[in-house]
Scaffold this motif. Structure first.
Motif: not given
Length: 536
Positions: A335-342
Motif C-alpha cells: 500500500x503506497x501511503x502518502x506522507x508530506x516532506x522528503x
C-alpha cells in the motif's frame, strides 16, 4: 499478440496528446476514463499489465474507513463514507453492501459495547445508507456463526460496509476499457524511460517491454499515476514534490470456503490490527497483514503465511486446522501511503490511505500519491479539474464518465437473457446466475455476447473446469481486453487463478484451446511462459 495493443502502440508516437498518463492502476485508470470522456486527447501506458501491482492485491472491499475513527479522522471517514455510497449507487451490480460480523476478544483495548457505539456513529456518518449495526453477545455470536471460536469472545456486533462482487483488477480494467471507448490510446507492457520538457511539450521515451522497441510520445501534460513507483519516476523526470510514499505490505491467503455465510468475519489479530475472513465466490480470502517495508517489491514470506494461519486457526473453530497445503492462492501487495516532506519518517501505522495530488503548474506535471479504491471517482473528478486549470480544453466537461449503463440497457439485456433461458446455462460451480455475472462484467457488451451464443450455442461451453468462464467470454477478452500474457486473463481480467489451484488450471483440457483463442499462433509460447512463471 493482441491486435488492439499492436494498433495502439503504433498510434502512440504518431500524435501529440493533451495528456500522457503513466500507470494503469486505479488512479491512472479513473484519470484516463474521466479525461477521455470529457473530450481530452489521452494516452496511457503501464510497464506491466493494467492493475498489475497494488490494484490487484486489495481486500476487494470498498469501505468507508471505520478504523480511522480510532485516530479521530472524522473528516476522512465522512468523505470515504460518501464515496462508498456514491460507488454503491453508481455500480449497484458490482459494489454491494455486505455485513461485517465482528468478534471482540477478552482483554481487547476497548470494550465491545464502546466499539459498537463507534459502528453506530459510522452508520450515521454513512447517511443511514446501510442496514443498522446490531450488538451481539458472545452467546449470540456462537449461535449465529458456529465457525467462530467464542471461547474467549466477550461480545461483538454486526455492521455494514461494501465490497466488490468481482475482483479489484477487473473493476480497474473496466475504467481502462471505458477510456478506450472514448478515444484513449492505452497500452500495457510499455515502460516510460523518462520525460523531458521541450518548449510547450513533454517528450517521453517509451519502450515496448515485449519487443524492446523504443519510441517517443509527445504530450502537453504528464500525469504520474505509477502507484508505488511514483517517487522513482519523479526522480527520473527531475520533479520535486511535496509528498512521497512509505509502504505497508499486506498479504491474503485464499483457501476453500470456510463458512456458508456471506458475511465478512472480522477480528482483531494477535498484533491488534484488523483481520478479515472474506467470502469470495467458492473460496475464502483471509488476511491481511500490515508490515512496513522499504521497497515496492514484496513477496509472501513463510512468517507471513504462519501469522495468517495461526490467527485464523485461533479465531475460528475449524474441524481441522488450516495448513500451508490448504492454500489455493496468495495475494501480496504494498500500500503506497502518502506522507508530506522528503526527509524523516512518519508513524506509518497511523497513516491513512487518503490520496494527495501534487502539481507542477509551470511544467504541467501531476503526481498522484496514495489513494484507495473507495475514493476513485473523486480522484478522477479532481484530476479533471486540475487539468482544466492547466488550459486543456474539455469540450464535454459535464459528461458523466462513470457508472453502469442505465436501466433501459440493463432491461434489454435481461429480457433477451430470459427469452433464450440464458440462466439455464449457468455452470454448476457458479455462485450466481449467469445473466447477473454477464451484466456486471460486460455491461452493454453483454447484449452482443448473448447474440453470439444464440447464433452458435458452442460459444456457451465452459473451457476451463471450475472457472465459470464461457468460450464467448474468452473470445471477448481476446478481441477487446488487450490480454498480452496468459496471466493477464487468469489473474486480472478474471479471477480464475485466485479460485482454482494452479495444478488444476494447467491440467484443464480446455486451457490450450483458451490459449489458441487468446493468442493464435503464439498460443504454445504463451502457455509455456505461464507454466514457467508459476513453477518459478
Amino acid at each position: 499478440m493482441s491486435s488492439l495493443r499492436t494498433s495502439n502502440i503504433q498510434k502512440l508516437p504518431a500524435s501529440t496528446f493533451d495528456v500522457l498518463i503513466v500507470g494503469g492502476g486505479i488512479n491512472g485508470a479513473v484519470s484516463a476514463a474521466a479525461l477521455a470522456a470529457k473530450g481530452v486527447k489521452v494516452a496511457l501506458i503501464d510497464r506491466g499489465d493494467f492493475a498489475g501491482f497494488t490494484s490487484s492485491n486489495s481486500s476487494n472491499l470498498a469501505w468507508g474507513g471505520i478504523k480511522y475513527l480510532e485516530s479521530y479522522e472524522f473528516a476522512l471517514v465522512n468523505k470515504l463514507c460518501k464515496s462508498r455510497n456514491h460507488l454503491m449507487r453508481s455500480y449497484p451490480s458490482t459494489v454491494k453492501e455486505i455485513r461485517f460480523f465482528t468478534s471482540i476478544q477478552q482483554g481487547f483495548r476497548f470494550p465491545p459495547f464502546l466499539i459498537y457505539l463507534g459502528t453506530v456513529l459510522y452508520w450515521m456518518m454513512g447517511r443511514f445508507k446501510t442496514i443498522m449495526p446490531v450488538y451481539l453477545s458472545a452467546k449470540k455470536i456462537k449461535k449465529m456463526e458456529g465457525v467462530v471460536n467464542a471461547d474467549k469472545v466477550k461480545g461483538g456486533f454486526e455492521y455494514s460496509d461494501a465490497y466488490l462482487y468481482d475482483n479489484d483488477a477487473r473493476f480497474v480494467f473496466n475504467f481502462i476499457r471505458s477510456s478506450m471507448s472514448y478515444g484513449c490510446i492505452a497500452a500495457n507492457y510499455v515502460e516510460s524511460l523518462g520525460s523531458k520538457r521541450e518548449g510547450a511539450l513533454w517528450h517521453t521515451e517509451a519502450k515496448d517491454v515485449l519487443s524492446g522497441e523504443c519510441f517517443n510520445i509527445r504530450s502537453k501534460v504528464i500525469i504520474n499515476a505509477a502507484g508505488p513507483f511514483v517517487d522513482g519516476l519523479n526522480k527520473v523526470n527531475q520533479q520535486n514534490t511535496e509528498h512521497h510514499h512509505v509502504f505497508s505490505k499486506g498479504i491474503h491467503l485464499v483457501v476453500n470456503r470456510l463458512t456458508h455465510s456471506n458475511k465478512v468475519l472480522t477480528f482483531f489479530a494477535s498484533d491488534g490490527r484488523l483481520f478479515f475472513v472474506i467470502p469470495m465466490g467458492p473460496v475464502t480470502c483471509i488476511g491481511t497483514t500490515d508490515t512496513q517495508v522499504e521497497s515496492p517489491y514484496a513477496a509472501v514470506t513463510g512468517a507471513d503465511r504462519q501469522f495468517v494461519l495461526n490467527n485464523v486457526n485461533k479465531l475460528l473453530a475449524l474441524d481441522t486446522p488450516l495448513t500451508e497445503q490448504d492454500i489455493i492462492a496468495e495475494r501480496c501487495g504494498v500500500r503506497p501511503l502518502a506522507i508530506k516532506g522528503q526527509g524523516g519518517k512518519a508513524d506509518w501505522v497511523q497513516l491513512s490511505r487518503k490520496h494527495a495530488i501534487d502539481i507542477n503548474q509551470a511544467e504541467a506535471y501531476l503526481s498522484i500519491f496514495g489513494g484507495k479504491l473507495t475514493d476513485c471517482i473523486n480522484v478522477g473528478e479532481e484530476v479533471a479539474g486540475l487539468i482544466k486549470d492547466l488550459g486543456i480544453e474539455q469540450p464535454y466537461a459535464d459528461f458523466k464518465w462513470y457508472g453502469e449503463p442505465d436501466d433501459s440497457v440493463k432491461n434489454e439485456f435481461m429480457h433477451r437473457a430470459k427469452l433464450m433461458n440464458f440462466d439455464d446455462l449457468t455452470p454448476a460451480t457458479s455462485s450466481e446466475p449467469l445473466s447477473r455475472r454477464f451484466w456486471r462484467r460486460y455491461g452493454r457488451n453483454a447484449i452482443n455476447m448473448l447474440e453470439k451464443i444464440r447464433e452458435n450455442p458452442q460459444k456457451a461451453e465452459l473451457l476451463i473446469e471450475n472457472s465459470e468462464y464461457l468460450r464467448v467470454e474468452i473470445e471477448h477478452a481476446a478481441e477487446r481486453e488487450m490480454v498480452t500474457k496468459l496471466e493477464d486473463f487468469l489473474r486480472r481480467r478474471s479471477k480464475i487463478s485466485l479460485v482454482v489451484r494452479k495444478e488444476d488450471i494447467l491440467a484443464a483440457p480446455g486451457l490450450k484451446e483458451a490459449c489458441q483463442i487468446l493468442f493464435g499462433d503464439e498460443a504454445e509460447a504463451k502457455l509455456q511462459e505461464y507454466i514457467d512463471s508459476v513453477e518459478a
